[in-house]
Design an enzyme around this catalytic site. Structure first.
Site, PDB file in Angstrom:
ATOM      1  N   TYR A  33     -30.402  15.188  12.471  1.00 28.75           N
ATOM      2  CA  TYR A  33     -29.124  15.805  12.858  1.00 28.75           C
ATOM      3  C   TYR A  33     -28.075  15.546  11.769  1.00 28.75           C
ATOM      4  O   TYR A  33     -27.283  16.425  11.424  1.00 28.75           O
ATOM      5  CB  TYR A  33     -28.683  15.215  14.202  1.00 28.75           C
ATOM      6  CG  TYR A  33     -27.257  15.512  14.593  1.00 28.75           C
ATOM      7  CD1 TYR A  33     -26.827  16.814  14.826  1.00 28.75           C
ATOM      8  CD2 TYR A  33     -26.323  14.475  14.730  1.00 28.75           C
ATOM      9  CE1 TYR A  33     -25.506  17.073  15.192  1.00 28.75           C
ATOM     10  CE2 TYR A  33     -25.014  14.724  15.104  1.00 28.75           C
ATOM     11  CZ  TYR A  33     -24.608  16.022  15.320  1.00 28.75           C
ATOM     12  OH  TYR A  33     -23.305  16.267  15.672  1.00 28.75           O
ATOM     13  N   SER A 115     -14.280  12.085  16.635  1.00 30.95           N
ATOM     14  CA  SER A 115     -14.611  13.474  16.994  1.00 30.95           C
ATOM     15  C   SER A 115     -14.426  13.722  18.490  1.00 30.95           C
ATOM     16  O   SER A 115     -14.645  12.825  19.310  1.00 30.95           O
ATOM     17  CB  SER A 115     -16.076  13.741  16.623  1.00 30.95           C
ATOM     18  OG  SER A 115     -16.554  14.906  17.268  1.00 30.95           O
ATOM     19  N   GLN A 136      -9.886  14.100  16.215  1.00 30.37           N
ATOM     20  CA  GLN A 136     -10.278  15.471  15.812  1.00 30.37           C
ATOM     21  C   GLN A 136     -10.508  16.318  17.054  1.00 30.37           C
ATOM     22  O   GLN A 136     -11.240  15.937  17.960  1.00 30.37           O
ATOM     23  CB  GLN A 136     -11.555  15.431  14.968  1.00 30.37           C
ATOM     24  CG  GLN A 136     -12.082  16.823  14.616  1.00 30.37           C
ATOM     25  CD  GLN A 136     -13.186  17.292  15.553  1.00 30.37           C
ATOM     26  OE1 GLN A 136     -13.989  16.493  16.021  1.00 30.37           O
ATOM     27  NE2 GLN A 136     -13.231  18.587  15.839  1.00 30.37           N
ATOM     28  N   TYR A 138     -11.758  19.903  18.795  1.00 33.55           N
ATOM     29  CA  TYR A 138     -12.393  21.222  18.840  1.00 33.55           C
ATOM     30  C   TYR A 138     -11.721  21.980  19.969  1.00 33.55           C
ATOM     31  O   TYR A 138     -11.503  21.403  21.048  1.00 33.55           O
ATOM     32  CB  TYR A 138     -13.880  21.096  19.173  1.00 33.55           C
ATOM     33  CG  TYR A 138     -14.773  20.784  17.993  1.00 33.55           C
ATOM     34  CD1 TYR A 138     -14.703  21.515  16.820  1.00 33.55           C
ATOM     35  CD2 TYR A 138     -15.722  19.762  18.083  1.00 33.55           C
ATOM     36  CE1 TYR A 138     -15.547  21.220  15.747  1.00 33.55           C
ATOM     37  CE2 TYR A 138     -16.567  19.469  17.021  1.00 33.55           C
ATOM     38  CZ  TYR A 138     -16.472  20.212  15.862  1.00 33.55           C
ATOM     39  OH  TYR A 138     -17.303  19.939  14.811  1.00 33.55           O
ATOM     40  N   THR A 164     -10.180  21.131  13.859  1.00 31.00           N
ATOM     41  CA  THR A 164     -11.275  21.716  13.064  1.00 31.00           C
ATOM     42  C   THR A 164     -11.373  23.205  13.333  1.00 31.00           C
ATOM     43  O   THR A 164     -11.469  23.647  14.481  1.00 31.00           O
ATOM     44  CB  THR A 164     -12.600  21.006  13.406  1.00 31.00           C
ATOM     45  OG1 THR A 164     -12.471  19.632  13.041  1.00 31.00           O
ATOM     46  CG2 THR A 164     -13.775  21.628  12.653  1.00 31.00           C
ATOM     47  N   ARG A 173     -29.090  24.859  12.751  1.00 26.27           N
ATOM     48  CA  ARG A 173     -29.866  23.898  11.964  1.00 26.27           C
ATOM     49  C   ARG A 173     -31.254  23.847  12.598  1.00 26.27           C
ATOM     50  O   ARG A 173     -31.405  23.453  13.771  1.00 26.27           O
ATOM     51  CB  ARG A 173     -29.176  22.534  11.980  1.00 26.27           C
ATOM     52  CG  ARG A 173     -27.811  22.561  11.293  1.00 26.27           C
ATOM     53  CD  ARG A 173     -27.169  21.199  11.265  1.00 26.27           C
ATOM     54  NE  ARG A 173     -26.923  20.696  12.588  1.00 26.27           N
ATOM     55  CZ  ARG A 173     -25.772  20.823  13.264  1.00 26.27           C
ATOM     56  NH1 ARG A 173     -24.758  21.458  12.713  1.00 26.27           N
ATOM     57  NH2 ARG A 173     -25.636  20.328  14.455  1.00 26.27           N
ATOM     58  N   LYS A 260      -8.632  21.269   9.344  1.00 32.39           N
ATOM     59  CA  LYS A 260      -9.894  20.955   8.653  1.00 32.39           C
ATOM     60  C   LYS A 260     -10.825  22.164   8.683  1.00 32.39           C
ATOM     61  O   LYS A 260     -10.965  22.826   9.722  1.00 32.39           O
ATOM     62  CB  LYS A 260     -10.559  19.774   9.367  1.00 32.39           C
ATOM     63  CG  LYS A 260     -11.937  19.395   8.860  1.00 32.39           C
ATOM     64  CD  LYS A 260     -12.389  18.085   9.479  1.00 32.39           C
ATOM     65  CE  LYS A 260     -13.745  17.662   8.985  1.00 32.39           C
ATOM     66  NZ  LYS A 260     -14.842  18.432   9.577  1.00 32.39           N
ATOM     67  N   HIS A 284     -17.751  21.841   6.322  1.00 35.87           N
ATOM     68  CA  HIS A 284     -18.405  21.092   7.395  1.00 35.87           C
ATOM     69  C   HIS A 284     -19.707  20.441   6.902  1.00 35.87           C
ATOM     70  O   HIS A 284     -20.701  20.356   7.626  1.00 35.87           O
ATOM     71  CB  HIS A 284     -18.694  22.039   8.569  1.00 35.87           C
ATOM     72  CG  HIS A 284     -18.523  21.429   9.930  1.00 35.87           C
ATOM     73  ND1 HIS A 284     -17.410  21.627  10.702  1.00 35.87           N
ATOM     74  CD2 HIS A 284     -19.330  20.629  10.670  1.00 35.87           C
ATOM     75  CE1 HIS A 284     -17.543  20.982  11.856  1.00 35.87           C
ATOM     76  NE2 HIS A 284     -18.703  20.367  11.863  1.00 35.87           N
ATOM     77  N   ARG A 287     -22.907  22.633   7.117  1.00 36.92           N
ATOM     78  CA  ARG A 287     -23.549  22.771   8.433  1.00 36.92           C
ATOM     79  C   ARG A 287     -23.176  24.070   9.127  1.00 36.92           C
ATOM     80  O   ARG A 287     -23.698  24.377  10.185  1.00 36.92           O
ATOM     81  CB  ARG A 287     -23.149  21.595   9.329  1.00 36.92           C
ATOM     82  CG  ARG A 287     -23.575  20.270   8.775  1.00 36.92           C
ATOM     83  CD  ARG A 287     -22.862  19.102   9.424  1.00 36.92           C
ATOM     84  NE  ARG A 287     -23.326  18.753  10.742  1.00 36.92           N
ATOM     85  CZ  ARG A 287     -24.428  18.058  11.006  1.00 36.92           C
ATOM     86  NH1 ARG A 287     -25.190  17.652  10.010  1.00 36.92           N
ATOM     87  NH2 ARG A 287     -24.768  17.760  12.233  1.00 36.92           N
TER      88      ARG A 287
HETATM   89  C1  LIG Z   1     -23.861  14.506  11.795  1.00 37.82           C
HETATM   90  C2  LIG Z   1     -22.552  15.192  11.567  1.00 37.82           C
HETATM   91  C3  LIG Z   1     -21.748  15.491  12.656  1.00 37.82           C
HETATM   92  C4  LIG Z   1     -20.491  16.102  12.451  1.00 37.82           C
HETATM   93  N1  LIG Z   1     -19.671  16.314  13.529  1.00 37.82           N
HETATM   94  C5  LIG Z   1     -18.414  16.803  13.319  1.00 37.82           C
HETATM   95  C6  LIG Z   1     -17.491  16.905  14.390  1.00 37.82           C
HETATM   96  O1  LIG Z   1     -17.779  16.544  15.528  1.00 37.82           O
HETATM   97  N2  LIG Z   1     -16.266  17.418  14.121  1.00 37.82           N
HETATM   98  C7  LIG Z   1     -15.887  17.829  12.860  1.00 37.82           C
HETATM   99  O2  LIG Z   1     -14.773  18.291  12.661  1.00 37.82           O
HETATM  100  N3  LIG Z   1     -16.760  17.717  11.828  1.00 37.82           N
HETATM  101  C8  LIG Z   1     -17.989  17.202  12.030  1.00 37.82           C
HETATM  102  N4  LIG Z   1     -18.839  17.050  10.959  1.00 37.82           N
HETATM  103  C9  LIG Z   1     -18.387  17.397   9.620  1.00 37.82           C
HETATM  104  C10 LIG Z   1     -17.701  16.201   8.948  1.00 37.82           C
HETATM  105  O3  LIG Z   1     -16.457  15.921   9.535  1.00 37.82           O
HETATM  106  C11 LIG Z   1     -17.458  16.454   7.459  1.00 37.82           C
HETATM  107  O4  LIG Z   1     -16.752  17.655   7.301  1.00 37.82           O
HETATM  108  C12 LIG Z   1     -18.767  16.504   6.656  1.00 37.82           C
HETATM  109  O5  LIG Z   1     -19.678  15.529   7.095  1.00 37.82           O
HETATM  110  C13 LIG Z   1     -18.470  16.305   5.187  1.00 37.82           C
HETATM  111  O6  LIG Z   1     -19.627  16.432   4.428  1.00 37.82           O
HETATM  112  P1  LIG Z   1     -20.517  15.187   3.919  1.00 37.82           P
HETATM  113  O7  LIG Z   1     -21.296  14.734   5.100  1.00 37.82           O
HETATM  114  O8  LIG Z   1     -21.343  15.792   2.860  1.00 37.82           O
HETATM  115  O9  LIG Z   1     -19.554  14.118   3.446  1.00 37.82           O
HETATM  116  C14 LIG Z   1     -20.088  16.449  11.148  1.00 37.82           C
HETATM  117  C15 LIG Z   1     -20.915  16.136  10.064  1.00 37.82           C
HETATM  118  C16 LIG Z   1     -22.131  15.516  10.256  1.00 37.82           C
HETATM  119  C17 LIG Z   1     -22.981  15.170   9.070  1.00 37.82           C
END
Ligand SMILES: Cc1cc2nc3c(=O)[nH]c(=O)nc-3n(C[C@H](O)[C@H](O)[C@H](O)COP(=O)(O)O)c2cc1C
Length: 398
Positions: A33, A115, A136, A138, A164, A173, A260, A284, A287
């Protein structure tokens, strides 16, 4: 900050070491994940490989004594301009993961962002974090729930709201679908077989009551299947989110406000108009929109559009202190990290998050010195060598 043995002689010297340990210790479904991007993962890969295209200029015979990484974010002092990004289901990477990450960040002197989709609730983290954290949001279709969670963040003394914008609908994914991702995991034969080798994780989880999405369960009305992040997102997230709703949320919150998920200069201008105190240039972590540009490549156009009008932060792809410095030198005011600290948490819990921050700080300090600079604010564009075609010659109609 000397390199420290993590446990029984295991020497953790890089974020990559923490990643390897995370993979060994966390259940496969949660490591996957974390370590996935959407569809072909092109954007996920390029987030990191595009950093590699930037090089530093080595400078010598400069006084490099008395160096400092200290900076500010949203006007508050930080030990280094690196905040922990919001990461959903963190409490599945390690028991009470959000509390551990918040504590490590507070003790290091950098901000932590909780989050909406966390396992520990806002109230859980507020009870255990020694300093205020950021929340954060949603945006859900249920306005009552959104208003209530904003009030809860205010009551918990969260010092900024991070809204976000790049996840109104969930990117696909493949691994999450194939692994049947849920929190907590359903005890299928494959999961049980995997957990048999992850005794540390099982032991930790047995010792906590925090195993579901506690910001939501017991708060949102008529909730369906919250154990599946994917099902919940599809049912509840607001596909009608627009700039008018962003402004409504800003007015409702009334405090420091961060937007964001900005990847386009035009959106950056709109974010400034909507009153953002900071924007996060982010895809993100690769993702969401596969095929989007990497964050570091998107940054220069956004810097040209809004520098000085709001704080510009960058995330997506940062795996080292050198990456942080490259983002700053390209014009970001600060950065956020996601996976870099999640690896630490999954590897060694709170100590692993601290270790991740120490690794980044050490890499930043040494790199800065070898570039002949003493203060992080001096890591300006002229410390970098940037390929002429770095931004790309795209035929976008703007
Ligand atoms: C496992 C995972 C869960 C995430 N969940 C959220 C989330 O709940 N809310 C959000 O705004 N971004 C979420 N993100 C995005 C992160 O806030 C961030 O933008 C991202 O991880 C940055 O990229 P990096 O992992 O390459 O540093 C998530 C990222 C990952 C890897």
């Amino acid at each position: 900050m000397p390199a420290q043995p993590a446990r029984r002689g295991r020497l953790v010297t890089s974020i990559a070491d923490l990643k390897a340990l995370h993979q060994r210790r966390a259940p496969k479904m949660f490591f996957d994940y974390c370590e996935s991007g959407s569809w072909t993962e092109q954007t996920f890969r390029e987030n990191t490989s595009d950093f590699e295209r930037l090089r530093f200029r080595q400078r010598v015979a400069v006084d490099i004594s008395g160096r400092s990484l200290a900076s500010t974010m949203l006007g508050e002092p930080v030990a280094m301009p690196v905040a922990l990004a919001p990461v959903g289901s963190l409490g599945m990477q390690a028991a009470d993961g959000e509390i551990k990450a918040a504590r490590a960040a507070a003790r290091f002197g950098v901000p932590y962002t909780l989050s909406t989709m966390s396992i520990c609730s806002i109230e859980d983290v507020a009870e255990h974090s020694p300093t205020p954290f950021w929340f954060q949001l949603y945006v859900m279709q249920d306005t009552g729930f959104v208003d209530e969670i904003i009030e809860r963040a205010r009551a918990a003394k969260c010092s900024a709201l991070v809204l976000t914008l790049d996840l109104q609908i969930l990117g696909q994914r493949h691994k999450d679908l194939k692994n049947g991702l849920t929190a907590p995991p359903r005890p299928t034969p494959a999961v049980l077989l995997d957990l048999a080798t992850k005794w540390r994780w099982v032991w930790g989880m047995a010792g906590t009551k925090r195993r579901t999405f506690r910001n939501i369960v017991g708060h949102a009305k008529d909730v369906g299947d919250v154990s599946s992040l994917m099902a919940w997102t599809a049912e509840q997230f607001d596909p009608r989110l627009d700039w008018a709703k962003v402004e409504r949320i800003r007015a409702k919150w009334g405090g420091k406000f961060v937007l964001k998920g900005i990847l386009d200069a035009e959106d950056a201008r709109l974010a400034v108009k909507a009153g953002a105190d900071a924007i996060v240039v982010s895809n993100h972590g690769g993702r969401q929109l596969d095929g989007a540009l990497s964050s570091i490549r998107s940054l220069p156009a956004i810097v040209r559009a809004v520098k000085g009008e709001t704080e510009i932060w960058l995330d997506s792809g940062i795996r080292s202190g050198q990456d942080v410095l490259k983002a700053l030198a390209m014009g970001a005011d600060a950065t956020m990290i996601g996976r870099a600290y999640v690896y630490g948490l999954g590897a060694l819990g709170e100590a692993g998050v601290t270790r991740a921050l120490e690794v980044l700080a050490r890499e930043m300090d040494i790199t800065m010195a070898l570039c002949g600079r003493r203060r992080i604010q001096d890591m300006t564009r002229d410390v970098l060598l940037v390929p002429r075609d770095f931004e790309g010659d795209w035929a976008a109609q703007t």
